[in-house]
Design an enzyme around this catalytic site. Structure first.
Site, PDB file in Angstrom:
ATOM      1  N   PHE A  55       4.772  18.960 -15.576  1.00  0.00           N
ATOM      2  CA  PHE A  55       5.221  20.339 -15.698  1.00  0.00           C
ATOM      3  C   PHE A  55       4.315  21.312 -14.954  1.00  0.00           C
ATOM      4  CE2 PHE A  55       6.535  18.040 -19.442  1.00  0.00           C
ATOM      5  CZ  PHE A  55       7.800  18.532 -19.756  1.00  0.00           C
ATOM      6  N   ASP A  56       4.913  22.184 -14.170  1.00  0.00           N
ATOM      7  CA  ASP A  56       4.209  23.391 -13.753  1.00  0.00           C
ATOM      8  C   ASP A  56       3.960  24.210 -15.014  1.00  0.00           C
ATOM      9  OD1 ASP A  56       3.331  25.584 -11.964  1.00  0.00           O
ATOM     10  OD2 ASP A  56       5.183  26.536 -12.658  1.00  0.00           O
ATOM     11  N   VAL A  57       3.007  25.126 -14.951  1.00  0.00           N
ATOM     12  CA  VAL A  57       2.600  25.857 -16.150  1.00  0.00           C
ATOM     13  C   VAL A  57       3.108  27.293 -16.161  1.00  0.00           C
ATOM     14  CG1 VAL A  57       0.604  26.729 -17.438  1.00  0.00           C
ATOM     15  CG2 VAL A  57       0.588  24.401 -16.519  1.00  0.00           C
ATOM     16  N   THR A  87       6.951  28.323 -16.119  1.00  0.00           N
ATOM     17  CA  THR A  87       7.743  27.160 -16.505  1.00  0.00           C
ATOM     18  C   THR A  87       7.595  26.875 -17.998  1.00  0.00           C
ATOM     19  OG1 THR A  87       7.443  26.234 -14.278  1.00  0.00           O
ATOM     20  CG2 THR A  87       8.188  24.717 -16.010  1.00  0.00           C
ATOM     21  N   LEU A  89       8.748  19.337 -12.881  1.00  0.00           N
ATOM     22  CA  LEU A  89       9.522  20.486 -13.337  1.00  0.00           C
ATOM     23  C   LEU A  89       8.786  21.776 -13.038  1.00  0.00           C
ATOM     24  CD1 LEU A  89       9.389  18.177 -15.892  1.00  0.00           C
ATOM     25  CD2 LEU A  89      11.446  19.467 -16.410  1.00  0.00           C
TER      26      LEU A  89
END
Length: 221
Positions: A10-12, A15, A173
């Site tokens: 995951f991007d942070v 997101t 993501l």
């Protein structure tokens, strides 16, 4: 979905966490200007990261975030003080995560879960610790370890090395279209979390899936 995905990465910012949750603190310090400050702050944060990457003048994301804040305040001719800067930078380490995040991460705990961010560790680890979500992740990966900002191939290559998997075994993501394009270009499976209902980036690198929030990714489990 019968998925070969072994890791969700995951991007942070934008997101999992709402970068514009800082606007409340901005409004508190600069009444009526919170939303304007927040949006320009984020815009310049991304721009400065890209520019520094292109110029070969890397700096940590925390410094870039601080410089971007100064630019935003100067643009709106607002008073700058060290106290206000410290207060707003602290707010950036306490962003709100989106409502569905904890539940979705919990459902995916049987797979490897990682965050991969342009945020330097002094921002990233503090944010995730403060949120109470740190126990849900197997890896917290920062581009600061290799001094290569996303969307460079070297940044995604470093993340893949940390995961120890094949490219096609990773679902990446992000809510950022440019980040999704970079990850797709590298060879990851990609899911664009299109929280703002934006058009597709015209980069000839379309995501494998598009969702309005991260609830949709449970079909990959």
């Amino acid at each position: 979905m019968n998925s070969s995905v072994k890791a969700f990465m995951f991007d942070v910012y934008g997101t999992l966490f709402d970068v514009h949750s800082v606007k409340e603190k901005c409004d508190e310090l600069y009444p009526g200007k919170g939303e304007e400050i927040s949006f320009l702050w984020r815009q310049k944060q991304l721009e400065y990261a890209f520019l520094r990457q292109m110029m070969g003048r890397y700096d940590t994301f925390i410094n870039i975030t601080r410089d971007s804040l100064k630019y935003a305040l100067n643009t709106f001719k607002l008073e700058y003080s060290k106290e206000n800067e410290q207060s707003l930078m602290a707010a950036y380490k306490n962003l709100s995560y989106y409502p569905e995040v904890e539940n979705v991460l919990t459902q995916l705990r049987h797979k490897k879960l990682a965050v991969f961010s342009n945020g330097s560790r002094d921002m990233l680890e503090t944010l995730i610790h403060n949120s109470g979500l740190s126990s849900l992740f197997d890896e917290m990966i920062s581009v600061d370890d290799v001094k290569q900002y996303k969307p460079t191939p070297a940044s995604y290559g470093y993340a893949l090395h940390i995961l120890g998997l094949e490219r096609e075994e990773v679902l990446f993501l992000s809510s950022n279209g440019w980040d999704i394009a970079g990850a797709k270009n590298f060879g990851f499976k990609t899911a664009w979390i299109n929280r703002n209902n934006l058009p597709m980036e015209e980069l000839s690198l379309e995501p494998d899936r598009v969702y309005p929030d991260i609830n949709g990714i449970v079909e990959w489990r």
